[in-house]
Design a protein around this motif. Structure first.
Motif, PDB file in Angstrom:
ATOM      1  N   TRP A   1      -4.162   4.895  -0.753  1.00 36.82           N
ATOM      2  CA  TRP A   1      -4.989   4.728   1.430  1.00 36.82           C
ATOM      3  C   TRP A   1      -6.840   4.474   0.594  1.00 36.82           C
ATOM      4  O   TRP A   1      -6.819   5.254  -0.190  1.00 36.82           O
TER       5      TRP A   1
ATOM      6  N   TRP B   1      -2.995   0.556   7.610  1.00 35.06           N
ATOM      7  CA  TRP B   1      -2.719   2.435   7.537  1.00 35.06           C
ATOM      8  C   TRP B   1      -1.591   2.489   8.211  1.00 35.06           C
ATOM      9  O   TRP B   1      -1.356   3.442   7.904  1.00 35.06           O
TER      10      TRP B   1
ATOM     11  N   MET C   1       0.457  -1.773   0.097  1.00 40.94           N
ATOM     12  CA  MET C   1      -0.422  -0.029  -0.055  1.00 40.94           C
ATOM     13  C   MET C   1       0.473   1.148   0.071  1.00 40.94           C
ATOM     14  O   MET C   1       2.135   1.540   1.264  1.00 40.94           O
TER      15      MET C   1
ATOM     16  N   ASN D   1      -6.146  -1.977   1.487  1.00 40.90           N
ATOM     17  CA  ASN D   1      -5.700  -1.055   1.797  1.00 40.90           C
ATOM     18  C   ASN D   1      -6.760  -0.268   2.298  1.00 40.90           C
ATOM     19  O   ASN D   1      -7.058   1.625   2.770  1.00 40.90           O
TER      20      ASN D   1
ATOM     21  N   ASP E   1       2.076   2.953   6.159  1.00 48.89           N
ATOM     22  CA  ASP E   1       2.964   4.132   5.837  1.00 48.89           C
ATOM     23  C   ASP E   1       2.854   5.477   6.747  1.00 48.89           C
ATOM     24  O   ASP E   1       2.868   5.801   6.340  1.00 48.89           O
TER      25      ASP E   1
END
Length: 263
Positions: A6, A17, A1, A12, A20
């Motif tokens: 996102w 989350w 991802m 994703n 990242d």
């Protein structure tokens, strides 16, 4: 991802989350589950003041994650003050989160109960910061007013938004949407809960003073259906994914206190 991709799908969505955006596992993440018996009534909290009389909406858009109505925030024509806020915060935009038909779609929950949808009116601290972008990453930069929508009768003013959604069906679409004042979307009672939290979408900055209204507003299933006709994708993309379940689930409280303006 990758950071720019996102979303809310299996590949994703919110559970990924943190890869990242490590702050996703931070100490003041949002949304939360509000446990009524754990809330502290604070008699010193002043009432919320919403000065929306000079509100000027500019446009409506589909950003690939929600539908967004933006406002002219070049001056203090529309501000929120009172409650936990030291000074007025300017209204920048509002957007919605919702679920699939018949299911919960709110981000915050109350004693584990969710609602059909949740409206977020996003304000920024223009007295302290020069731009919205700067404020969005500061601990006291944003104030978001959350309003629950529960399924019931048609909302007499929400149709102004739902009737415009066909113009922004696809990601990246934008249309003029002038003269809308969100004052008409407020419930009659402005009793609220408040706590320090974060954006509920990447980059998940821990910059939000949350003010969640206790009283929901009504929305009909027909009106909610119009939100679900939006799609996450651009018009030119081959895959089409209906926009629904665009919400993050409650995050750990991690020692934070939730205050209430009411007993």
């Amino acid at each position: 991802m990758k950071g720019s991709t996102w979303g809310y799908g299996e590949e994703n969505g919110p559970s990924l989350w943190h890869k990242d955006y490590p702050i996703a596992q931070g100490s003041r993440q949002s949304p939360i589950n509000i446990v009524a018996s754990d809330v502290c009534f604070d008699p010193s909290l002043p009432p919320i003041q919403l000065s929306y009389d000079q509100c000027t909406s500019v446009n409506i858009s589909n950003n690939g994650h929600s539908v967004v109505v933006e406002f002219d925030d070049s001056d203090d024509r529309s501000v929120i003050s009172g409650g936990p806020l030291v000074n007025p915060y300017r209204l920048r935009q509002f957007h919605f989160h919702w679920g699939e038909k018949g299911c919960q779609g709110s981000e915050h929950t109350v004693d584990g109960k969710g609602f059909a949808s949740e409206l977020h009116l996003v304000h920024w601290n223009a007295e302290k910061y020069m731009t919205f972008g700067q404020a969005a990453s500061e601990p006291d930069g944003l104030a978001v007013l959350g309003i629950f929508l529960e399924t019931g009768d048609d909302h007499r003013w929400l149709h102004k938004i739902t009737d415009a959604l066909y113009m922004v069906k696809f990601k990246g679409s934008i249309s003029d949407f002038k003269g809308f004042n969100p004052k008409c979307l407020l419930p009659s009672n402005l009793h609220f809960w408040t706590y320090p939290g974060s954006l509920t979408t990447p980059p998940l900055h821990e910059s939000v003073l949350w003010i969640i209204l206790e009283e929901p507003i009504a929305v009909s299933e027909k009106q909610m259906g119009k939100f679900r006709m939006l799609v996450f994708n651009g018009e030119e993309e081959d895959s089409r994914s209906r926009m629904e379940n665009n919400f993050r689930r409650p995050q750990p409280l991690k020692g934070r206190k939730v205050l209430a303006s009411f007993k």
